[in-house]
Design a protein around this motif. Structure first.
Motif, PDB file in Angstrom:
ATOM      1  N   UNK A   1     143.481  56.484 123.872  1.00 22.67           N
ATOM      2  CA  UNK A   1     142.847  57.597 123.165  1.00 22.67           C
ATOM      3  C   UNK A   1     142.702  57.275 121.682  1.00 22.67           C
ATOM      4  N   UNK A   2     143.750  56.694 121.088  1.00 24.29           N
ATOM      5  CA  UNK A   2     143.696  56.357 119.667  1.00 24.29           C
ATOM      6  C   UNK A   2     142.630  55.305 119.380  1.00 24.29           C
ATOM      7  N   UNK A   3     142.505  54.308 120.247  1.00 22.89           N
ATOM      8  CA  UNK A   3     141.484  53.274 120.054  1.00 22.89           C
ATOM      9  C   UNK A   3     140.089  53.873 120.089  1.00 22.89           C
ATOM     10  N   UNK A   4     139.829  54.714 121.074  1.00 21.40           N
ATOM     11  CA  UNK A   4     138.482  55.275 121.214  1.00 21.40           C
ATOM     12  C   UNK A   4     138.116  56.192 120.049  1.00 21.40           C
ATOM     13  N   UNK A   5     139.112  56.847 119.459  1.00 22.78           N
ATOM     14  CA  UNK A   5     138.840  57.738 118.339  1.00 22.78           C
ATOM     15  C   UNK A   5     138.712  56.983 117.022  1.00 22.78           C
ATOM     16  N   UNK A   6     139.598  56.008 116.795  1.00 30.14           N
ATOM     17  CA  UNK A   6     139.710  55.394 115.471  1.00 30.14           C
ATOM     18  C   UNK A   6     138.790  54.208 115.234  1.00 30.14           C
ATOM     19  N   UNK A   7     138.319  53.551 116.293  1.00 33.32           N
ATOM     20  CA  UNK A   7     137.441  52.398 116.080  1.00 33.32           C
ATOM     21  C   UNK A   7     136.198  52.773 115.258  1.00 33.32           C
ATOM     22  N   UNK A   8     135.471  53.862 115.584  1.00 34.70           N
ATOM     23  CA  UNK A   8     134.298  54.196 114.771  1.00 34.70           C
ATOM     24  C   UNK A   8     134.639  54.555 113.326  1.00 34.70           C
ATOM     25  N   UNK A   9     135.869  54.989 113.084  1.00 29.67           N
ATOM     26  CA  UNK A   9     136.271  55.404 111.740  1.00 29.67           C
ATOM     27  C   UNK A   9     136.743  54.218 110.905  1.00 29.67           C
ATOM     28  N   UNK A  10     137.580  53.355 111.485  1.00 25.24           N
ATOM     29  CA  UNK A  10     138.232  52.301 110.711  1.00 25.24           C
ATOM     30  C   UNK A  10     137.493  50.970 110.698  1.00 25.24           C
ATOM     31  N   UNK A  11     136.742  50.685 111.768  1.00 25.41           N
ATOM     32  CA  UNK A  11     136.081  49.374 111.822  1.00 25.41           C
ATOM     33  C   UNK A  11     135.111  49.155 110.664  1.00 25.41           C
ATOM     34  N   UNK A  12     134.254  50.144 110.301  1.00 23.68           N
ATOM     35  CA  UNK A  12     133.369  49.924 109.136  1.00 23.68           C
ATOM     36  C   UNK A  12     134.136  49.650 107.857  1.00 23.68           C
ATOM     37  N   UNK A  13     135.321  50.263 107.706  1.00 28.44           N
ATOM     38  CA  UNK A  13     136.116  50.052 106.497  1.00 28.44           C
ATOM     39  C   UNK A  13     136.630  48.626 106.415  1.00 28.44           C
ATOM     40  N   UNK A  14     137.233  48.124 107.484  1.00 29.79           N
ATOM     41  CA  UNK A  14     137.837  46.793 107.416  1.00 29.79           C
ATOM     42  C   UNK A  14     136.778  45.692 107.383  1.00 29.79           C
ATOM     43  N   UNK A  15     135.638  45.911 108.023  1.00 29.54           N
ATOM     44  CA  UNK A  15     134.591  44.884 107.970  1.00 29.54           C
ATOM     45  C   UNK A  15     134.020  44.749 106.551  1.00 29.54           C
ATOM     46  N   UNK A  16     134.051  45.824 105.780  1.00 25.78           N
ATOM     47  CA  UNK A  16     133.539  45.762 104.403  1.00 25.78           C
ATOM     48  C   UNK A  16     134.436  44.927 103.486  1.00 25.78           C
ATOM     49  N   UNK A  17     135.707  44.747 103.883  1.00 27.46           N
ATOM     50  CA  UNK A  17     136.580  43.877 103.087  1.00 27.46           C
ATOM     51  C   UNK A  17     136.750  42.516 103.754  1.00 27.46           C
ATOM     52  N   UNK A  18     135.892  42.219 104.731  1.00 26.78           N
ATOM     53  CA  UNK A  18     135.836  40.877 105.302  1.00 26.78           C
ATOM     54  C   UNK A  18     136.747  40.608 106.477  1.00 26.78           C
ATOM     55  N   UNK A  19     137.225  41.644 107.162  1.00 31.15           N
ATOM     56  CA  UNK A  19     138.090  41.450 108.330  1.00 31.15           C
ATOM     57  C   UNK A  19     137.217  41.267 109.568  1.00 31.15           C
ATOM     58  N   UNK A  20     137.469  40.219 110.321  1.00 32.64           N
ATOM     59  CA  UNK A  20     136.726  39.958 111.549  1.00 32.64           C
ATOM     60  C   UNK A  20     137.048  41.047 112.587  1.00 32.64           C
ATOM     61  N   UNK A  21     136.024  41.581 113.284  1.00 33.45           N
ATOM     62  CA  UNK A  21     136.280  42.619 114.296  1.00 33.45           C
ATOM     63  C   UNK A  21     137.251  42.182 115.392  1.00 33.45           C
ATOM     64  N   UNK A  22     137.221  40.897 115.764  1.00 33.76           N
ATOM     65  CA  UNK A  22     138.152  40.407 116.776  1.00 33.76           C
ATOM     66  C   UNK A  22     139.586  40.416 116.227  1.00 33.76           C
ATOM     67  N   UNK A  23     139.742  39.975 114.994  1.00 35.37           N
ATOM     68  CA  UNK A  23     141.049  40.017 114.338  1.00 35.37           C
ATOM     69  C   UNK A  23     141.559  41.456 114.261  1.00 35.37           C
ATOM     70  N   UNK A  24     140.672  42.378 113.883  1.00 38.03           N
ATOM     71  CA  UNK A  24     141.080  43.776 113.760  1.00 38.03           C
ATOM     72  C   UNK A  24     141.465  44.368 115.116  1.00 38.03           C
ATOM     73  N   UNK A  25     140.841  43.897 116.179  1.00 41.43           N
ATOM     74  CA  UNK A  25     141.196  44.377 117.508  1.00 41.43           C
ATOM     75  C   UNK A  25     142.654  44.096 117.842  1.00 41.43           C
ATOM     76  N   UNK A  26     143.129  42.903 117.467  1.00 41.99           N
ATOM     77  CA  UNK A  26     144.533  42.551 117.718  1.00 41.99           C
ATOM     78  C   UNK A  26     145.450  43.380 116.815  1.00 41.99           C
TER      79      UNK A  26
END
Length: 425
Positions: free
Chosen positions: A333-358
């Motif tokens: 539940x947390x993954x499905x809710x937070x991915x749309x919120x947090x992924x744009x933030x971390x990608x803007x500072x250069x974090x790879x989406x695969x890295x962020x998944x782990x």
């Protein structure tokens, strides 16, 4: 209206409504009050959210873990682990971790690990006079390895939500999973030396050969899955089907330990768990769509970046958010809710989406070991016949090595991305 969307969602959770009702209800109220869209869009978005080929892996990975537990395969894995590493000081503590590494390549969830291996491990450690707090703590901590080493159910859900390669996510989970095992081995070694825990088995090549022969076919499961995906024989989604077919073959034909009555019960448990997972994904799909279309995620990213653009600080803040959320919300539940919120933030500072998944998955599965919603704690309280409070106190010291592993995974991206780079890029 944005504030209303989140307030109504959190309010519904606070009064005890199920996550999917909170997600769907808050989204429905938002669309109704906005008046710009027909209410039918809620249904369409929920259906589209689960109309995904990678999600076919969900029921098959769940069923594989259930089959492995029901067919008695966990006993073979545990005996192999004892023969391999039980000779070390604090032997059953090391066995506990090693067995979880092996079982992780079959189950993909912490709950399956704790429920399947936990029963065997805690009984064995009690029989060998280990204190309950140590047996419970190491069993809980080692279960975290399950969702990190592939196949991993949370990584499948993250890949769907983030539109990331599930194959790369699986590859990225291997080294962090082994890292968690390493820090837990070190922790057990220190505990064993300080508290004087014994060696629990004498090493003999005969015993190792016998236990290896008995566990050989189950041990081949991760080899078949990873080898099949790497060679292109099947996709990660198809690997889930292959894993289920292999588990059925072992339980029904090879070991003949899985009767038809037990198979029906396993199937019903799988259907129930799968339904829960997919309903949560459906509810989170409409919520995530509203978060994206209203630009909430972009506004949040801009707000955080206006305070700091330092990548290390942003990751620290994200980790803190995820750890807190993991205390109160189930992983998927947390993954499905937070991915749309947090992924744009971390990608803007250069974090790879695969890295962020782990990073996200590890944070949230650590939450399974923390109250008030830690599912692993409830399972081990039932298995060990101890109070929830006792189990919680037993697990707390073992969060230290897990946080060390989390810090390494967070701030050493090349370590996490090494295998995806070698195998897929």
């Amino acid at each position: 209206m944005t504030a209303f969307l989140f307030t109504s969602f959190l309010g519904a959770l606070f009064i005890g409504l199920p996550v999917v009702v909170a997600l769907g209800g808050a989204s429905l109220l938002y669309v109704w009050l906005q008046g710009d869209l027909p209410l039918l869009v809620v249904v369409h978005r929920m259906v589209n959210g689960i109309d995904s080929f990678p999600l076919l892996a969900v029921p098959f990975f769940i069923m594989t873990g259930n089959l492995m537990n029901s067919a008695g395969i966990t006993d073979r894995i545990f005996n192999f682990a004892i023969a391999s590493i039980g000779w070390a000081k604090g032997g059953l503590g090391h066995v506990n971790v090693f067995a979880s590494v092996i079982f992780a390549g079959m189950s993909g969830t912490a709950v399956a690990d704790a429920g399947g291996l936990g029963t065997i491990e805690i009984k064995a450690m009690r029989d060998n006079k280990y204190p309950d707090h140590f047996a419970i703590g190491i069993t809980a901590a080692s279960s975290v390895i399950g969702p990190i080493i592939p196949p991993s159910l949370p990584l499948v859900i993250y890949g769907v939500m983030a539109n990331a390669s599930i194959g790369q996510l699986f590859a990225a989970g291997i080294l962090p999973g082994l890292l968690i095992a390493l820090v837990l081995f070190l922790w057990v070694a220190i505990e064993a030396r300080v508290r004087g825990y014994p060696r629990d088995a004498h090493f003999t090549w005969v015993r190792l050969a016998r236990s290896t022969w008995r566990a050989l076919l189950p041990l081949m499961t991760p080899v078949i899955l990873i080898g099949g995906m790497k060679s292109g024989v099947f996709t990660p989604t198809e690997a889930a089907i292959a894993a289920t077919a292999y588990a059925l073959l072992l339980g029904l034909a090879v070991y003949r330990s899985l009767g038809w009555n037990r198979l029906v019960r396993v199937s019903m448990d799988t259907i129930e768990t799968t339904s829960i997972v997919l309903v949560i994904v459906a509810g989170a799909s409409i919520f995530g769509w509203l978060v994206t279309t209203t630009r909430i995620s972009e506004q949040m990213a801009e707000a955080v970046l206006s305070v700091t653009e330092n990548r290390a600080l942003v990751l620290l803040l994200v980790n803190l958010v995820l750890l807190v959320v993991g205390c109160f919300m189930e992983t998927i539940a947390a993954i499905t809710i937070l991915v749309p919120v947090l992924l744009p933030l971390v990608t803007k500072v250069g974090v790879d989406p695969v890295h962020f998944g782990i990073i996200m998955t590890l944070n949230l599965v650590i939450g399974l070991l923390t109250p008030p919603v830690g599912m692993v704690l409830y399972i081990l309280a039932r298995i060990a016949e101890r109070s929830f409070e006792y189990v919680t106190k037993s697990v707390l010291p073992f969060l230290v090595p897990l946080f060390v592993a989390l810090a390494i995974v967070t701030y050493w991206p090349s370590f996490v991305l090494y295998l995806p780079t070698v195998l897929y890029r």
